[in-house]
Design an enzyme around this catalytic site. Sequence first.
Site, short mmCIF file in Angstrom:
data_model
loop_
_atom_site.label_atom_id
_atom_site.label_comp_id
_atom_site.label_asym_id
_atom_site.label_seq_id
_atom_site.Cartn_x
_atom_site.Cartn_y
_atom_site.Cartn_z
N ASP A 8 -38.09 72.36 -53.16
CA ASP A 8 -37.19 72.94 -53.25
C ASP A 8 -36.61 72.27 -54.97
O ASP A 8 -37.22 71.68 -55.31
CB ASP A 8 -36.68 71.99 -52.41
CG ASP A 8 -34.04 71.97 -52.98
OD1 ASP A 8 -34.20 72.81 -53.05
OD2 ASP A 8 -34.15 70.88 -52.47
N ASP A 10 -33.12 71.74 -55.97
CA ASP A 10 -31.70 70.41 -56.48
C ASP A 10 -32.04 69.46 -55.95
O ASP A 10 -32.23 69.29 -54.51
CB ASP A 10 -30.42 71.70 -56.27
CG ASP A 10 -29.92 72.35 -57.62
OD1 ASP A 10 -29.56 72.49 -58.03
OD2 ASP A 10 -30.39 73.53 -57.20
N ASP A 160 -34.70 68.77 -49.37
CA ASP A 160 -34.09 66.81 -49.30
C ASP A 160 -32.81 67.49 -48.76
O ASP A 160 -31.64 66.88 -48.37
CB ASP A 160 -32.92 66.28 -50.79
CG ASP A 160 -32.56 67.95 -50.73
OD1 ASP A 160 -31.99 69.57 -51.43
OD2 ASP A 160 -31.15 67.67 -51.76
MG LIG Z 1 -32.04 70.28 -52.21
#
Ligand SMILES: [Mg+2]
Length: 210
Positions: A8, A10, A160
Site C-alpha cells: 500500500d 499512503d 496500514d
Molecule cells: Mg494506507
Amino acid sequence: MKKVIIFDFDGTIADTLDAMVAVVNRLAVEFGYAQISPEELSILQKLSARDVIRYSGISVLKIPFLVKKVKSELKTKIPDLKPIPGMQEALYELKNQGFRLGIITSNSQENVLEFLKINQLDHLFEFIYSGVTIFGKTTIINNVLRQKQIKPENVIYVGDETRDIEASKKANIKIIAVTWGFNSPEVLAQQKPDYLIHHPQELIDVITQG
Ligand SMILES: [Mg+2]
C-alpha cells in the site's frame, strides 16, 4: 519462485497522515463535515474506513468528489512528503534479496510515481496500480495477479489499514499489517493479520522467514 511483495502507499511507504489530515480539514466547510482535532484523530484511527465515513456524517454521494479533491490537493504536497523512517532501507534490502515489489494504491499513480522519483525509489518497483474504489482493493489485487500470472500463495501484501487486511483475506493472500500508518495497533490486531509489525526492519525478517 521469489515472492511478490505488494505495498500500500499512503501510511505504509509514505508518511502522509499529517498531509492528509490538513487537506481533509481544509475541505471541511465545502463538504459539510467537522474538522478533525488531534483528539478526534486518535478516535478515527480505531475505526475502519467505513466507520470513519459514518462517523464524519459526510453524504455518501459526496465521497467520490471528496476523494478526487483530496488526491488533487495532495499532489501539491508530494515534494514535502517523506518515506516512513527505515522504509527506504527495507525496500532496497528486499529488492537486493531478489523479491519482486509492487504497489496497489487508492491514491493516484501520478502522485505515487512522483513521490518515488523524488525519493529515488521508483526503480525498485515492477508495477504501480491505482484503484478508484475506497472500500476494497480485492478486485484490483485479483486483476493484478491474473494479469501478471502470479499465484496467491506467492504474494504478500503490506498495508496500514483494516481494509488492507480485509482485501488481502478476500484475495487469499498473506497480509503484513503495519502499525506506523493510519489504523491503531489494537484495531489492526482485531482483524487478525498474518503478521503485525511495528518497524520497517521487521519486514525483512517476516518476509524472508515466511
Ligand atoms: Mg494506507
